[in-house]
Design an enzyme around this catalytic site. Structure first.
Site, PDB file in Angstrom:
ATOM      1  N   HIS A   4       4.340  -7.217   7.950  1.00  9.05           N
ATOM      2  CA  HIS A   4       2.970  -7.188   8.453  1.00  9.05           C
ATOM      3  C   HIS A   4       2.456  -8.596   8.753  1.00  9.05           C
ATOM      4  CE1 HIS A   4       2.361  -2.913   7.618  1.00  9.05           C
ATOM      5  NE2 HIS A   4       3.027  -3.111   6.494  1.00  9.05           N
ATOM      6  N   LYS A 203      -2.393   2.396   6.293  1.00  7.45           N
ATOM      7  CA  LYS A 203      -2.393   1.934   7.676  1.00  7.45           C
ATOM      8  C   LYS A 203      -2.114   3.055   8.666  1.00  7.45           C
ATOM      9  CE  LYS A 203      -0.996  -2.723   6.262  1.00  7.45           C
ATOM     10  NZ  LYS A 203      -0.978  -2.473   4.813  1.00  7.45           N
ATOM     11  N   ILE A 291       2.667  -3.490  -6.617  1.00 11.06           N
ATOM     12  CA  ILE A 291       3.165  -4.069  -5.357  1.00 11.06           C
ATOM     13  C   ILE A 291       3.519  -2.931  -4.402  1.00 11.06           C
ATOM     14  CG2 ILE A 291       4.746  -5.712  -4.322  1.00 11.06           C
ATOM     15  CD1 ILE A 291       2.921  -6.927  -6.460  1.00 11.06           C
ATOM     16  N   GLU A 292       2.523  -2.512  -3.648  1.00 15.75           N
ATOM     17  CA  GLU A 292       2.713  -1.533  -2.581  1.00 15.75           C
ATOM     18  C   GLU A 292       2.596  -2.276  -1.250  1.00 15.75           C
ATOM     19  OE1 GLU A 292      -0.483   1.343  -2.653  1.00 15.75           O
ATOM     20  OE2 GLU A 292      -1.917  -0.144  -3.358  1.00 15.75           O
TER      21      GLU A 292
END
Length: 314
Positions: A4, A203, A291-292
């Protein structure tokens, strides 16, 4: 495997900091560790002119986060870049530093590098106990290992490891994400990764090439109670195809070859952010919890930061 750009995370958060720094490190890491990485760019599209201010807000957030090389595109510019997008797409934010990698080859490359630098791997040995000692910790995982520090990067089970030592508990909420993978013949339809405007649950359903030339659609976003449930569902597939059709209205239905599911390690309490650094009540315990997404992107920056913190502690 999405790298990203960093426009989405709230300014000032760990997610924003590590995303932008991790993105900047990817070209160097890919060269040095020899894993695949393509800086193909990302498009965040909207399907209604009334949503165009949302693209401007994402652009402004990206500027605050320090994301370089962004551009707002009108309808004509968008369709000239990606002509297979649906006519319903009215504009986009173009983040040119977005990229793709193979997360499996990335992890293997990091593991090989760690082994070359003296790391020892112990497989199929769950940690059942951690005990404080004067000079550090005794970790029971079939046999007892002693260490001055612990780096807790246990993903879905990072809460369990942390809670063995700390009086400040964490809870990881597994969040399922299903995908649909298309064959290589479909890979020619898009060059860039296609997102829609994000929501609080993520997202949205994306369309992305892979580094191997495939195309995939997804993910879903559903909370689960099972940290091992990676099954796929007919409902998940139907949802993905329906949402993807909003951006790609004529996708070939005979090009799908498999579906798969991943589980995000979402932090259930304590804010929607990564927890990175020393545990406040356990000297020598360093956490990487919750932590994604954008975890794959942030990994190099988190590693860089934690290695410095642990070195300073030792």
């Amino acid at each position: 495997g999405i790298v990203h750009a960093g426009y989405d995370a709230k300014p000032g958060t760990n997610k924003a900091k590590y995303n932008v720094r991790g993105n900047a490190l990817y070209p160097l890491w890919a060269r040095e560790l020899e894993f695949p990485f393509i800086q193909n760019g990302s498009l965040i599209v909207c399907h209604d002119e009334g949503d165009l201010p949302g693209l401007q807000a994402l652009y402004d957030r990206g500027v605050q986060n320090g994301v370089p090389d962004m551009e707002l595109l009108d309808e004509n510019a968008l369709h000239s870049l990606e002509p297979n997008l649906s006519p319903a797409c009215r504009g986009a934010l173009y983040a040119k530093t977005g990229g793709i990698t193979c997360p499996y080859e990335f992890c293997i490359a990091c593991g090989e590098n760690a082994r070359g630098n003296g790391a020892e791997f112990v497989f199929n040995a769950p940690v059942t106990q951690i005990r404080r000692e004067d000079d550090g910790f005794a970790i029971t995982a079939e046999k007892v290992y002693r260490a001055r520090t612990i780096l807790n990067a246990a993903g879905l089970y990072s809460d369990a490891i942390h809670n063995l030592l700390s009086r400040i508990p964490y809870r990881i909420q597994p969040r399922r994400g299903e995908y649909q993978l298309m064959d290589n013949a479909a890979g020619a339809f898009f060059t860039r990764t296609i997102f829609t405007l994000p929501t609080p649950m993520g997202k949205g359903v994306l369309i992305s090439p892979t580094v191997d030339g495939n195309l995939y659609l997804g993910p879903t976003s559903l909370d689960s109670t099972d940290k091992e449930d990676t099954s796929t569902t007919a409902e998940g597939r139907a949802f993905i195809l329906k949402k993807a059709a909003e951006s790609w209205d004529n996708f070939p239905k005979n090009r799908f070859i498999t579906g798969f599911t991943g589980l995000r390690a979402h932090l259930a309490e304590g804010g929607d952010d990564f927890i990175v650094g020393p545990a406040p009540d356990v000297p020598g315990l360093f956490d990487a919890v919750g932590i994604e997404s954008p975890g794959v992107t942030s990994a190099p920056a988190i590693a860089e930061d934690l290695s410095r913190q642990i070195a300073a502690y030792c």
